[in-house]
Design a protein around this motif. Structure first.
Motif, PDB file in Angstrom:
ATOM      1  N   TYR A   1     -32.025  68.018 -12.646  1.00 11.07           N
ATOM      2  CA  TYR A   1     -32.754  69.527 -13.024  1.00 11.07           C
ATOM      3  C   TYR A   1     -33.688  69.299 -13.881  1.00 11.07           C
ATOM      4  N   ILE A   2     -33.697  67.373 -14.580  1.00 11.38           N
ATOM      5  CA  ILE A   2     -35.052  67.375 -15.248  1.00 11.38           C
ATOM      6  C   ILE A   2     -36.167  66.570 -13.979  1.00 11.38           C
ATOM      7  N   LEU A   3     -35.441  65.935 -13.153  1.00 14.57           N
ATOM      8  CA  LEU A   3     -36.384  65.305 -12.225  1.00 14.57           C
ATOM      9  C   LEU A   3     -37.113  66.171 -11.247  1.00 14.57           C
ATOM     10  N   PRO A   4     -36.249  67.265 -10.601  1.00 12.93           N
ATOM     11  CA  PRO A   4     -36.621  67.897  -9.905  1.00 12.93           C
ATOM     12  C   PRO A   4     -38.090  68.689 -10.576  1.00 12.93           C
ATOM     13  N   ILE A   5     -38.091  69.441 -11.507  1.00 11.63           N
ATOM     14  CA  ILE A   5     -38.884  70.044 -12.373  1.00 11.63           C
ATOM     15  C   ILE A   5     -40.363  69.475 -12.354  1.00 11.63           C
ATOM     16  N   VAL A   6     -40.060  68.465 -12.827  1.00  7.73           N
ATOM     17  CA  VAL A   6     -41.527  67.358 -12.961  1.00  7.73           C
ATOM     18  C   VAL A   6     -41.915  67.216 -11.895  1.00  7.73           C
ATOM     19  N   PHE A   7     -41.468  66.423 -10.960  1.00 10.41           N
ATOM     20  CA  PHE A   7     -41.812  66.796  -9.507  1.00 10.41           C
ATOM     21  C   PHE A   7     -42.365  67.918  -9.057  1.00 10.41           C
ATOM     22  N   ILE A   8     -41.610  69.305  -9.307  1.00 12.12           N
ATOM     23  CA  ILE A   8     -42.900  69.846  -8.785  1.00 12.12           C
ATOM     24  C   ILE A   8     -44.070  70.701  -9.422  1.00 12.12           C
ATOM     25  N   ILE A   9     -43.498  70.058 -10.912  1.00 12.15           N
ATOM     26  CA  ILE A   9     -44.991  70.107 -11.365  1.00 12.15           C
ATOM     27  C   ILE A   9     -45.487  69.451 -11.078  1.00 12.15           C
ATOM     28  N   TRP A  10     -45.701  68.051 -11.330  1.00 13.20           N
ATOM     29  CA  TRP A  10     -46.540  67.047 -10.427  1.00 13.20           C
ATOM     30  C   TRP A  10     -47.509  68.010  -8.977  1.00 13.20           C
ATOM     31  N   PHE A  11     -46.369  68.078  -8.085  1.00 10.58           N
ATOM     32  CA  PHE A  11     -46.740  68.455  -6.847  1.00 10.58           C
ATOM     33  C   PHE A  11     -48.114  69.996  -7.293  1.00 10.58           C
TER      34      PHE A  11
ATOM     35  N   VAL B   1     -49.861  70.357  -9.674  1.00  9.22           N
ATOM     36  CA  VAL B   1     -50.660  69.823 -10.785  1.00  9.22           C
ATOM     37  C   VAL B   1     -51.906  68.851  -9.000  1.00  9.22           C
ATOM     38  N   ASN B   2     -51.200  68.757  -8.732  1.00  8.79           N
ATOM     39  CA  ASN B   2     -51.973  67.086  -7.278  1.00  8.79           C
ATOM     40  C   ASN B   2     -52.149  68.618  -6.397  1.00  8.79           C
TER      41      ASN B   2
ATOM     42  N   LEU C   1     -56.105  68.705  -5.600  1.00  9.08           N
ATOM     43  CA  LEU C   1     -56.868  68.856  -3.844  1.00  9.08           C
ATOM     44  C   LEU C   1     -57.658  69.950  -3.338  1.00  9.08           C
ATOM     45  N   GLN C   2     -57.388  71.067  -3.631  1.00  8.74           N
ATOM     46  CA  GLN C   2     -57.747  72.233  -3.759  1.00  8.74           C
ATOM     47  C   GLN C   2     -59.488  72.601  -4.473  1.00  8.74           C
ATOM     48  N   LYS C   3     -59.167  71.730  -5.243  1.00 11.57           N
ATOM     49  CA  LYS C   3     -60.338  71.626  -5.894  1.00 11.57           C
ATOM     50  C   LYS C   3     -61.502  70.600  -5.221  1.00 11.57           C
TER      51      LYS C   3
END
Length: 50
Positions: free
Chosen positions: A13-23, A25-26, A30-32
């Motif tokens: 539950y927590i690890l996928p949410i953290v990964f999605i948020i990190w992805f 933001v990343n 990159l787009q900026k």
């Protein structure tokens, strides 16, 4: 023993949410950067045409 009970919650539950948020933001960073590079190239090309 409680740590082993918390482990599945962290992994599923927590690890996928953290990964999605990190992805996300990343990707925004990159787009900026890409937009800034394209803006610089566009300005350079506009100055070359004059």
């Amino acid at each position: 023993m409680e740590i082993l009970a918390i482990l599945p919650v962290l992994l599923f539950y927590i690890l996928p949410i953290v990964f999605i948020i990190w992805f996300a933001v990343n990707m925004v960073k990159l787009q900026k950067e890409k937009n800034e590079i394209l803006r610089t190239i566009a300005k350079w090309l506009d100055n070359k045409e004059i």
